[in-house]
Design a protein around this motif. Sequence first.
Motif, PDB file in Angstrom:
ATOM      1  N   PHE A 528       0.839  -1.196   0.000  1.00  0.00           N
ATOM      2  CA  PHE A 528       0.000   0.000   0.000  1.00  0.00           C
ATOM      3  C   PHE A 528       0.872   1.243   0.000  1.00  0.00           C
ATOM      4  N   ASP A 529       0.456   2.231  -0.783  1.00  0.00           N
ATOM      5  CA  ASP A 529       1.152   3.510  -0.834  1.00  0.00           C
ATOM      6  C   ASP A 529       0.123   4.585  -1.180  1.00  0.00           C
ATOM      7  N   TYR A 530       0.417   5.823  -0.792  1.00  0.00           N
ATOM      8  CA  TYR A 530      -0.529   6.900  -1.091  1.00  0.00           C
ATOM      9  C   TYR A 530       0.211   8.212  -1.239  1.00  0.00           C
ATOM     10  N   ASP A 531      -0.413   9.131  -1.963  1.00  0.00           N
ATOM     11  CA  ASP A 531       0.100  10.483  -2.162  1.00  0.00           C
ATOM     12  C   ASP A 531      -1.002  11.479  -1.831  1.00  0.00           C
ATOM     13  N   ASP A 532      -0.604  12.641  -1.403  1.00  0.00           N
ATOM     14  CA  ASP A 532      -1.560  13.689  -1.059  1.00  0.00           C
ATOM     15  C   ASP A 532      -2.352  14.106  -2.298  1.00  0.00           C
ATOM     16  N   ALA A 533      -3.659  14.245  -2.140  1.00  0.00           N
ATOM     17  CA  ALA A 533      -4.527  14.631  -3.255  1.00  0.00           C
ATOM     18  C   ALA A 533      -5.383  15.839  -2.920  1.00  0.00           C
ATOM     19  N   GLY A 534      -5.012  16.604  -1.908  1.00  0.00           N
ATOM     20  CA  GLY A 534      -5.721  17.829  -1.587  1.00  0.00           C
ATOM     21  C   GLY A 534      -6.875  17.613  -0.621  1.00  0.00           C
ATOM     22  N   TYR A 535      -7.883  18.485  -0.720  1.00  0.00           N
ATOM     23  CA  TYR A 535      -9.035  18.469   0.184  1.00  0.00           C
ATOM     24  C   TYR A 535     -10.325  18.345  -0.606  1.00  0.00           C
TER      25      TYR A 535
END
Length: 657
Positions: A528-535
């Motif tokens: 699992f990995d993730y990146d910031d995608a805002g609000y």
Amino acid sequence: MCPRWQATSRREISKWIWPLPRRPAHHPFCTSAVLRSAGTLSTSVNLEDFPCHKIRNFSIIAHIDHGKSTLADRLLEMTGTIKTDSRSVNQQVLDKLKVERERGITVKAQTASMFYQQNELRFLLNLIDTPGHVDFSWEVSRSLAACQGALLLVDASRGVQAQSLSVFHAARERGLTIIPILNKVDLSTAQPDRVKAQMHSIFGIDPTDVLHISAKTGEGISGVLRAIVERIPPPSGEITGRLKAFLFDSSYDRYRGVISLVSIQDGVLRKGDKIASCHTRKKYEITELGIMHPEEVPTAQLLPGQVGYIACNMRQSSEAHIGDTLHRVGDAVEPMPGFQPAKAMVFAGIYPLESSDFPNLEESIKRLTLTDRSVAVQRESSVALGQGYRLGFLGSLHMDVFRQRLEDEYDANIVVTAPTVPYKVVYKDRTVMVSNPTDFPDVVDTSAHVCEVQEPIVKASIIVPEEYLGEMMVLCFEHRAEDVDHQYLETSGEGSNRAMLTCTLPLSEIVAHFFDKLKSRSSGFASFDYDDAGYKQSSLVKMMFLLNNKPVDALALIVHRSAEQRTGRVWVKKLHKVIPRQLFEVPIQAVVGKRVIARETLSALRADVTAGLYGGHYERKMKHLENQKEAKRKLKRIGRVDLPQEAFFDILSTRRS
């Protein structure tokens, strides 16, 4: 002068003066101790013999448990940096923290200088070790900034994992030369041809450029050293230019102050030089410098392209600004581009178990944040828990490692509140970031003055075998996933095919239990990995817990409206188990605004007030019972439920588990 002072020796006078702390001879940072533990440089080694074209600076990037620390051990052994003892095996030499050895992960970047001879030439190789987990991306970015190349390590039996993707792209964005390596090729489950096809389709890597090694047995390590020298470009720098040193890491020693790791870009840095900071404008004098071999070894100077440590009587932790440029006093230079400030994604309150321990906790946090500048620190107080700090982390694992380091390295006895994420509350005239649930507006206030509430979302990537794809989709939908999509990474070959699932998830849904559920439902095969995608706008409410109609601020929650009923029932039952019984009946309520979502009643302790009555009329017993009821009703109106620290510890530990 007084005759008594004239007759007094200097040695006796020095005893009357308050002495500065002196390093004991056995202290690990004492020069003599370093020379005994790490050994001095060989008389045949002179750092002046290593100009830029004979230096290689590189990192190792990999997913967790792909053998990165083991490869670092073999490189140190092959270059003679550490001794190989036939009676024992060197394991995780660069993982110096207790938490790293216990968990088997790297959380702190480390530096090691090695000397390698190829044909008639000797090279200086600077390995800057990097963590592999997404929660330590700040450590990765600092390490990559001081390198010109990176070793991309992939497990030949497990293939490309999710966290390898983000680290690879971070290295590619910085323009680093990538050397692809397949590890664990000696295992019976290894599938090198299939994994090379993955690397070609995902990263665009030519399969003929991939090296085959076994870091555990040492197979192929010599080829890695040759590839480092032949493929990675040397650093650029002018030995006659103005001094320019890039500060990329720091630590604290109680005897020498702040110890900074620097990469020399131009010029020569020597002991006794007067330097200045481009960020703080403060001036210092170099008292000690050297290289990490892999422990500290003092040297006379540091030349362009070399990586080493400096001590300059820097006493305040805040003065060591990561990404700062150091230059010689009176010889100003253009500062180098620094780092983007780390953006905290998970917040939690940390309080001492005993209020008298707060000064020790405050000093411990200051020292620990010197080695981890990605932690955001802010003081706060709670009615229930007293004085403490609200800290911001890059992820839930980052928070858990920080807590363990406080306990291991500073013997801190602390209570950690439930993790929360930063929310945006958009009022009619302003926008406020809220990371503490107690500061979140109530429902009535929200309907009157707040335009909308936004929560952070992330772009998640899950790589999983094909047979677990359905379970992963169900898990994502249970946590409010949107834009769910998938693609297959392999269409043929031996074994099951793998798929990459992508979706957008609220950050609050993955900080608590998501990763554990992911591993459980995929039998440990998913990454699992993730990146910031805002609000994104969301329907959120603040849930408070009332004990005898009085709110407990430390237990406040921010939940999605769709989960308020379930969450309220679960937590009032947990509170009912840990709160000690009182002399009066205590209602435990979960409320949202003025609505009661769930309730449990803690029965009162009852004393037998008629036990001392021997005989007598029935009305006499009833009089005592009525007096007891009236006293309990009065006590309930004015009584206060004081939660002991043990109850807070139990409920907060259960919430994080």
